[in-house]
Design a protein around this motif. Structure first.
Motif, short mmCIF file in Angstrom:
data_model
loop_
_atom_site.label_atom_id
_atom_site.label_comp_id
_atom_site.label_asym_id
_atom_site.label_seq_id
_atom_site.Cartn_x
_atom_site.Cartn_y
_atom_site.Cartn_z
N ARG A 151 -5.67 -10.91 -3.31
CA ARG A 151 -6.49 -10.76 -2.10
C ARG A 151 -6.78 -9.29 -1.84
N MET A 152 -5.75 -8.46 -1.98
CA MET A 152 -5.92 -7.02 -1.74
C MET A 152 -6.88 -6.42 -2.77
N GLU A 153 -6.85 -6.98 -3.96
CA GLU A 153 -7.76 -6.52 -5.01
C GLU A 153 -9.20 -6.89 -4.65
N GLN A 154 -9.37 -8.11 -4.12
CA GLN A 154 -10.72 -8.54 -3.72
C GLN A 154 -11.25 -7.71 -2.56
N GLN A 155 -10.32 -7.26 -1.71
CA GLN A 155 -10.74 -6.40 -0.59
C GLN A 155 -10.94 -4.95 -1.04
N ARG A 156 -10.68 -4.71 -2.32
CA ARG A 156 -10.83 -3.39 -2.97
C ARG A 156 -9.86 -2.34 -2.42
N TRP A 157 -8.72 -2.79 -1.93
CA TRP A 157 -7.71 -1.82 -1.49
C TRP A 157 -6.88 -1.36 -2.67
N ILE A 158 -6.72 -2.26 -3.67
CA ILE A 158 -5.99 -1.89 -4.88
C ILE A 158 -6.82 -2.33 -6.09
N ARG A 159 -6.48 -1.76 -7.25
CA ARG A 159 -7.21 -2.14 -8.48
C ARG A 159 -6.19 -2.38 -9.58
N GLY A 160 -6.34 -3.50 -10.27
CA GLY A 160 -5.40 -3.82 -11.35
C GLY A 160 -6.05 -3.61 -12.70
N GLY A 190 -8.22 1.69 -0.19
CA GLY A 190 -6.83 1.39 0.14
C GLY A 190 -6.16 2.53 0.87
N LYS A 191 -6.47 3.75 0.40
CA LYS A 191 -5.90 4.94 1.06
C LYS A 191 -6.39 5.03 2.50
N LYS A 192 -7.68 4.71 2.67
CA LYS A 192 -8.26 4.75 4.03
C LYS A 192 -7.61 3.70 4.92
N LYS A 193 -7.29 2.54 4.33
CA LYS A 193 -6.71 1.43 5.09
C LYS A 193 -5.27 1.73 5.50
N LEU A 194 -4.59 2.51 4.66
CA LEU A 194 -3.16 2.74 4.86
C LEU A 194 -2.87 3.51 6.17
N LEU A 202 0.84 -1.21 0.00
CA LEU A 202 0.00 0.00 0.00
C LEU A 202 0.87 1.26 0.00
N SER A 203 1.96 1.22 0.78
CA SER A 203 2.83 2.40 0.87
C SER A 203 3.48 2.70 -0.47
N VAL A 204 3.98 1.66 -1.13
CA VAL A 204 4.68 1.87 -2.42
C VAL A 204 3.68 2.32 -3.49
N LEU A 205 2.48 1.74 -3.46
CA LEU A 205 1.49 2.13 -4.48
C LEU A 205 0.94 3.53 -4.24
N GLY A 250 5.99 -1.12 -25.39
CA GLY A 250 4.97 -1.93 -26.07
C GLY A 250 4.55 -3.17 -25.32
N ARG A 251 5.09 -3.39 -24.13
CA ARG A 251 4.71 -4.60 -23.37
C ARG A 251 3.44 -4.35 -22.58
N ARG A 252 2.61 -5.37 -22.52
CA ARG A 252 1.38 -5.23 -21.74
C ARG A 252 1.62 -5.71 -20.32
N ARG A 253 1.28 -4.86 -19.37
CA ARG A 253 1.49 -5.19 -17.97
C ARG A 253 0.23 -4.86 -17.18
N ARG A 254 0.00 -5.64 -16.12
CA ARG A 254 -1.17 -5.35 -15.27
C ARG A 254 -0.70 -4.42 -14.16
N CYS A 255 -1.15 -3.18 -14.21
CA CYS A 255 -0.71 -2.18 -13.24
C CYS A 255 -1.71 -2.09 -12.08
N TYR A 256 -1.15 -1.96 -10.89
CA TYR A 256 -1.99 -1.85 -9.70
C TYR A 256 -1.94 -0.42 -9.17
N ARG A 257 -3.07 0.10 -8.80
CA ARG A 257 -3.12 1.43 -8.18
C ARG A 257 -3.97 1.36 -6.91
N LEU A 258 -3.67 2.31 -6.04
CA LEU A 258 -4.37 2.37 -4.75
C LEU A 258 -5.80 2.89 -4.97
N THR A 259 -6.76 2.29 -4.33
CA THR A 259 -8.16 2.77 -4.42
C THR A 259 -8.43 3.69 -3.22
N PRO A 260 -9.53 4.42 -3.22
CA PRO A 260 -9.86 5.24 -2.04
C PRO A 260 -9.93 4.38 -0.76
#
Lengths: 232, 110
Positions: free
Chosen positions: B54-63, B83-87, B16-19, B71-81
């Protein structure tokens, strides 16, 4: 550059997730390994060495598969097995039993097929005609829960398998009881009964259920991969 | 070297901190955490992706799938609201734990 997607797909082959979700996981893990491999090559490792080290970093693939499955399904593997096999299979069995009793109640009688053997085979045509539908229902439920092709087909033929187990258990138990009460046992007759009952009540229904399961898989249970949706 | 049990507890806070700084894909996320902790926190594949899912299912992050500059396709994760509240409470809990341990060790050595 190694084909990481193919490598990961082979190692996560038994990951029982819905096809789209599984494709996403494979693509993501493959991308991770590709980055690791490229980084090692930048650090000066030979291709073969970098490949070996990258795969080595992944560790135990069974563990990777299990942990991902736990995380995605939100519980241990037993929960997944229950949803993908046992619940659809038992549903199929309950429905097939209910339909059989329904037909009997409304006066549809089994048809006896005569053959040259020592016994006749009982073929319950109306019930058999309903079985592909029931096999298809079980297959769809299993597939919706992310069952692999094998699990889906197993769920569709579950009623026949359960009946086979019941018959196989019933005869030895019956023989033991007959021996206890002193009735002489004709083993040839018992084997003939198992064979003829097995054809009419297990083999033919299993084929009917399997046809339904296969048709359902081809017609209704395929999903577009979610990655493709994300790409568009 | 940090024991695996403690690592597991701190992993969510680390992710969460890094994201919080920027959205990252799995490999880059693991690398940042490893670099910023001088190698004390390292993730295996069997640990990293299940945790992210797991964190995605808890809606703390979103991929979401994104195409990088090469040109490479990557699944990027970002912090959700969420997740920010949880941090914030997570940080407080761990800070309290570290302060408590610090007090304890000081008392023990006094």
């Amino acid at each position: 550059m190694p084909d990481w997607k193919n490598i990961v797909a082979r190692r996560l082959d038994l990951l029982s997730l819905p096809p789209g979700e599984k494709a996403d996981v494979i693509a993501e893990v493959a991308a991770h390994l590709e980055e690791t491999f490229c980084e090692m090559r930048r650090c000066g490792f030979q291709e073969e060495d970098a490949f070996r080290r990258t795969l080595g970093q992944a560790g135990n693939w069974k563990s990777v598969q299990r942990e991902i499955l736990f995380a995605k399904s939100g519980g241990p593997h037993m929960g997944t097995r229950l949803r993908q096999l046992w619940a659809p299979g038992l549903l199929g069995m309950a429905l097939s039993t209910a339909v059989l009793f329904g037909f009997l109640k409304f006066g549809f009688h089994p048809r006896i097929v005569y053959w040259n053997g020592p016994k006749n085979i009982l073929v319950y045509v109306p019930w058999l005609l309903s079985l592909p539908v029931l096999g298809a229902i079980a297959a769809c439920f299993s597939s919706r829960e992310g069952g692999s092709r094998r699990t889906v087909l197993l769920a569709s033929v579950f009623p026949a398998l359960a009946f086979a187990v019941a018959i196989l258990l019933m005869f030895p138990i019956g023989m033991v009881i007959e021996r206890i009460i002193g009735i002489p046992i004709d083993f040839i007759q018992v084997a003939t009964v198992i064979l003829t009952e097995g054809i009419g009540w297990i083999l033919v229904p299993a084929v009917a259920l399997l046809v339904g399961g296969l048709l359902a898989q081809f017609l209704f249970c395929r999903r577009p991969p979610s990655q493709s949706t994300a790409l568009s | 070297m940090i024991a695996p049990g403690i690592k597991r507890g701190t992993a969510e806070l680390a992710v969460l901190s890094v994201l919080q700084d920027a959205p990252l894909h799995g490999y880059e996320l693991a690398r940042r955490i490893e670099q910023q902790t001088n190698g004390a926190l390292r993730f295996t594949l069997a640990a990293l992706y299940p945790m992210l899912y797991r964190m995605e299912q808890q809606r703390w992050i979103r991929g979401s799938w994104e195409t990088s500059a090469n040109g490479r396709r990557r699944r990027c994760y970002r912090l959700t609201p969420e997740g920010k509240k949880k941090l914030a409470p997570l940080r407080r809990e761990w800070a309290e734990l570290f302060r408590a341990l610090e007090r304890l060790t000081k008392v023990a050595h006094a």
